[in-house]
Write a protein that holds these residues in place. Structure first.
Motif: not given
Lengths: 417, 417, 417, 417
Positions: B149-153, B161-164, B198-201, B371-373
């Motif tokens: 829920e935080y904007h810096k996803r 995530g798939q690469l956490d 854009d805030d995504n890894l 969600e994909n890498i």
């Protein structure tokens, strides 16, 4: 009369696999031969150390490592009931020790620069035959195994096959010395899973995941190490450098070099020449990385533009830019770069092919036209890995990957679309 | 008022990654909490040590390892220009420390035996909310990140995530402690290749080979370790053992056990119950592997056939045979085994489902519905890994692999066709 | 009639040494025995994981590792011309597998808490004799070797001596799982340098540096791991906890516990009792870390102050402060702390010895009163390591190092001079 | 104006320590300088690879590794409250990168063969001063630190002291590439224990065991690697070979060689010459292992007995026997060997000193005349390691160990008493 006397004392310390025994007295004598000692001066990975500074390991070290794995593999097979005679064991050991003895300076990079049609395996066989004479026939069995003319085919397959101890050693060794963990493979596990059916090497079904990983590791090492852009750039510039030296020598110019190197650059030497002249083979056998390295250093001060430019670039690691593409490059793009270069070097237009050049390179992680890895599934005849694996996809793994490269000085303007 | 005071002294020694700092005072307090200390008594891999004797590492160790990798990843992203506040850093660190805190005894194996519909991530969130109250809101940010829920996803993506860093730690750690080199991955390289768009890894294109290897390593670890037949057999027998204990308790029998374990086995507890009763959560939070382990030992002497058989089998490692198939088993084959068992145990026919049983298990190495890498290729928007990779084949990698299992005592006659 | 049938299939995966074979069928049967399987539930280093979270490895793993090294050592000695029969090999292997089988829960920490005068080696021998009966004399040779009653004394020295495979395994294994690189030793090199002279184990002169390093590594591991302050604190608190439980039980209080644990705590059991009662030995053989761990957890909620305090401290890792000194502590300093504690706990003055207590601990890196390591220098009789080494100083290495400790709750004011 | 711009992109892959950053743009420029690139062609351990085939790592790799450790150490000290400016950091980094830049071909072995009184540290300083001019003063701080003229003395002590990052890197690196596990040290732990008191480097008391181990590891590496008999033999034969080449050249004979090598062998060059002639320094800076290696190969066919014999011995690894003794050798023993040799070579009696020769070699594991390692014990001023350690014995550790060697062809009869 050949002696299979055990050699109890000679042990080498290998950071990759620990201590490695030299199992027979004869193999120790082989190791002491100047031709084998020469492998101490030929790096396994040519110029790769310019990118991975630890990758200085030699063909000597690889041959000894593979010898260690061969002993492990033979022990495992004996443990599973194969009867293997001392003669066969020594033959397989000698064959793996000598499998790369035909490599010249910088291994693959210069494979065709010194001997025009020189595939190193063919030259290895020449060396083995010459050594066999010198050692009064002690290498008969090794040669039969190497040429796949011995009925226990698994011995040949251990030396040269899709799952040989050659690959098992080099993947692990290259991974260790480069520091690229992607190449780490379960060597020990793979060897424990080997078996023999009808004189052919198979892998027990339990080992299949390790085999899949081995094939993928090999593929990934290609992209990360063996075909690294900067390495490829250095390799190609070295090829150009030697081509230019040959050109100059054949025009009658004098160049610095060891007598052996100059002798071979002064002529166009083929495999046939090598096999028909003991003297030529002897000269080839006197060359190693050091001959080329010393020449590069001196040539760096040579007035010839190409010779000087290439040598200085290699010595000071100012390499050309290397682009790798999945498709062949558009002729326009290449012409544009060539034109740029010629504009900047109006007096040397005819040399542009040394500065802007293209080519391609291929990679088969698993070659379906070679003999395949066979898997022993309980209660049935050995089956092809590709048929058994759920992880490997035929179309992916067996496909030949081709990359097209383009190399040019960094000062040129990349206007890639 | 939350303090982000740096913690300069606390360092843990990890054989996998070396020294790991606990970067903030608050995280050290969190680590000292009994609920976190309890993770010292929950093994990461449940019964896997029955096959790989080194695999005794705990959820505590994994959480600390992942905390170390989180710090590395944040440092890399800062180095690439991301501004990350102390509050965000501490939030991401706390979230990864607590991501598995909801695991109960024997982790996945008993996930549904104790809390009927208990997915550990949901329970972790319950714990985090309770801890947040106890620490006066210090976990607000961690919870936002955990819940995405935080904007810096990218902070959430690093946790889950798939690469956490969760996967990056456990693959390497499990590989280290089992001794299965197939799982070795280039953790350091992967982290160095992370970036944010854009805030995504995203992963930079140069890291693609390492990512491919990571996905394949994960898949291979499934077959070699996580779904090892013998481990699966032990897991399922443990599930049966607890089901039987529940059955007996609910019939009013007395069984040995810690008060907490007996309390939970005596009822059918759901996630909703857990979230609505602080006392129940407290009881759940008191359980760990030791409660179950002690019970197994005492139950091994219990006169009930199922309880005694299962407990003795686990304690002395006399496990049932486990067959894994690619297709569901033929009903005839299963019936035949059941009949055999009933013939041998005429007085216990109604218990046959504890002794001969089937099921299935799934594995997605790379789940395309999550969600994909995303890969950062120069000069274009981030693209999906599957579209960029030449090595991974969509149909292979994204497919769900299902294995069907059949488990039964070794004394039964396997008449598999 | 004992069978020395080779066991070709059983292999364990050890992250420390790789794959380890179980060489004979009989040894596999031994491994399957519930008493040996119980070693899976006794950690090698007791509470050490509270400081080094990876140190969860078990006596089972250590026994298997030492078995692997024993096979390596025997192979090296055979390679140097020693004739070793199958009976002797199996005996030495069985002896090393069982050398620690007499350890109880938490190994050394509780060695005297459960069996008053219980030295684990004496109990191991009891177990071996009982197993020998059960296996119809198959352990005769192992027992002779273990008791040093066999004429080839080197077999005993490999099991138990200053350079036995026990130490070679545990130093390396403890170093691996703690992550303390100080304990890394050249195991492989040491074993390669072993030889036999007049039936006694010697080390060839070339191996002397490795031996020196081994002795120093052992010493340093003492200070860094085995006698780590926090570990020592946890150990002593556990001893106090069990002493208190015994006290309460013997007063007639009811405590939670597995039947086996309660039975042994309810009496004062000696080695003699153990050797004269099969039932008692069976009970002892049923205990492992899990019995104690489950009790601690439940006792943490017990109203008795000592029992509750100690158990909570252990479970939540709130350990007492531990001071280590080179000299005995001044009585005034200790009294002061005791007085402080009694002032804070006026109703429990008689319990102060559970909270403020002293003791000492010793360490001999190389014990000159045991049989010494003998070095084979070319052309002379084997000589004592101490005489040959230039690195080791007799007075330093052979001296007994004693440390005096003082332990007390952190809330007390340290007014150390 | 010097720029301290951060360099975010340049990373080297080191199998020993993982990824290493080049932290500033300027350091990257320094790394690209031909004089630094030349270190790629100078092996860290000269001829050691003849015994340990993996020991091919270079001064380049060592300098980069030490640069990585310097960054770690500076970060630890900053974490403990030291303020260190960018200028100081870059200075310390540049100093460690360049600390060995004055090494010539084959490092220590030929240290006095090419520059008569050439200690490499003095030559490194010459190089640094020349580079400082070239880089417009950017190395001012590095030079001050290197010369110990900067008030924050700990920066110098990190570059060159009894516990500098130079030693921390080379012990670990040499251990890694030789495969000799004896040299493994707890680098990470030692660095974490560093601190600064009154501008001087100290080690916190907790780190004392690691320091003790470090000193002992260094000593053991001396005997096992650095002074290995066979390595020493190769080193001395190489010295003799170059001495003979010098002799022949100065007599006017023509020898094969790179121009740079011949130029330096043709004269007797001193440090003073080097510092007063830019051209001479440039020539020296053009030499590396490859110049010597190529010469050896060609000289192996030279008719001069000494030149040919020595070169062939080195190229084919047929080295002389090397005896190491604790006492000087008896003159009779040496004369006897010389006489034997002269009898066999009646025409070359005057060359006997090339074939039978003696010398000595020293080793100080911890030199009490240098500045000592200082330990920070809580509540007192830093104390000398020797006073604090209970493990290290002054008389043992600080003593200078001298070994006397004797070298001669294996064909001579060893009649050692």
């Amino acid at each position: 009369m050949i002696s299979y006397q055990l050699n109890k004392k000679k042990i080498l310390n290998d950071p990759v696999f620990g201590f490695i025994n030299i199992p027979y007295e004869f193999l120790y004598d082989l190791m002491q031969h100047p031709w084998f000692q020469r492998l101490r001066r030929i790096r396994q990975l040519g110029m790769t150390h310019l990118v991975y500074p630890g990758a200085l390991h030699t063909r000597f070290h690889h041959a000894i490592g593979a010898l260690g794995l061969m002993q492990d593999a033979l022990k495992v097979l004996e443990g599973k009931g194969q009867v293997i005679t001392s003669e066969e064991k020594m033959g397989a050991c000698a064959a793996i020790m000598l499998h790369d003895i035909g490599h010249g300076p910088f291994s693959h990079a210069l494979e065709h620069s010194i001997i025009k049609d020189g595939h190193h395996e063919r030259i290895s066989l020449l060396f083995m035959e010459r050594l066999n004479r010198e050692f009064n026939g002690a290498l008969e069995m090794a040669i039969k195994i190497f040429k796949d003319e011995y009925h226990k085919r698994f011995l040949h397959q251990l030396v040269s096959g899709q799952l040989d101890v050659d690959r098992l050693d080099y993947l692990k060794r290259d991974s260790f010395f480069t520091g690229v963990s992607e190449g780490v493979i379960g060597t020990e596990r793979i060897i424990k899973m080997m078996n023999v059916v009808d004189d052919n090497l198979v892998v027990e079904a339990k080992g299949i995941y390790s085999i899949e990983k081995f094939i993928l590791a090999r593929r990934l090492m290609y992209w990360q190490v063996y075909l690294h852009k900067t390495v490829l750039s250095a390799d190609r510039m070295l090829v150009n450098l030697l081509a230019r030296a040959k050109e100059l020598l054949q025009k009658g110019e004098k160049l610095f070099g060891t007598p052996g190197l100059l002798e071979l650059l002064n002529q166009t030497c083929t495999l046939r020449d090598l096999s028909s002249s003991d003297k030529l083979l002897e000269t080839f056998a006197s060359l190693d990385d050091d001959d080329v390295a010393a020449a590069i250093k001196v040539w760096a001060k040579h007035p010839d533009k190409v010779l000087g430019d290439m040598a200085r670039a290699l010595i000071n690691r100012n390499l050309f830019r290397m682009e790798l593409h999945n498709e062949p490059l558009s002729p326009e793009y290449v012409s544009d770069l060539k034109n740029q270069w010629m504009k900047k070097n109006p007096d040397h237009k005819h040399l542009v092919h040394y500065y802007v050049f293209t080519g391609d390179t291929e990679n088969h992680p698993y070659n379906p036209t070679e003999e395949n890895i066979r898997v022993l599934v309980k209660g049935s005849a050995p089956r092809d890995l590709i048929d058994v694996s759920r992880e490997l996809n035929v179309s992916v793994v067996t496909q030949t990957l081709t990359k097209y490269y383009l190399c040019y000085p960094k000062c040129l303007l990349n206007v890639s679309p």
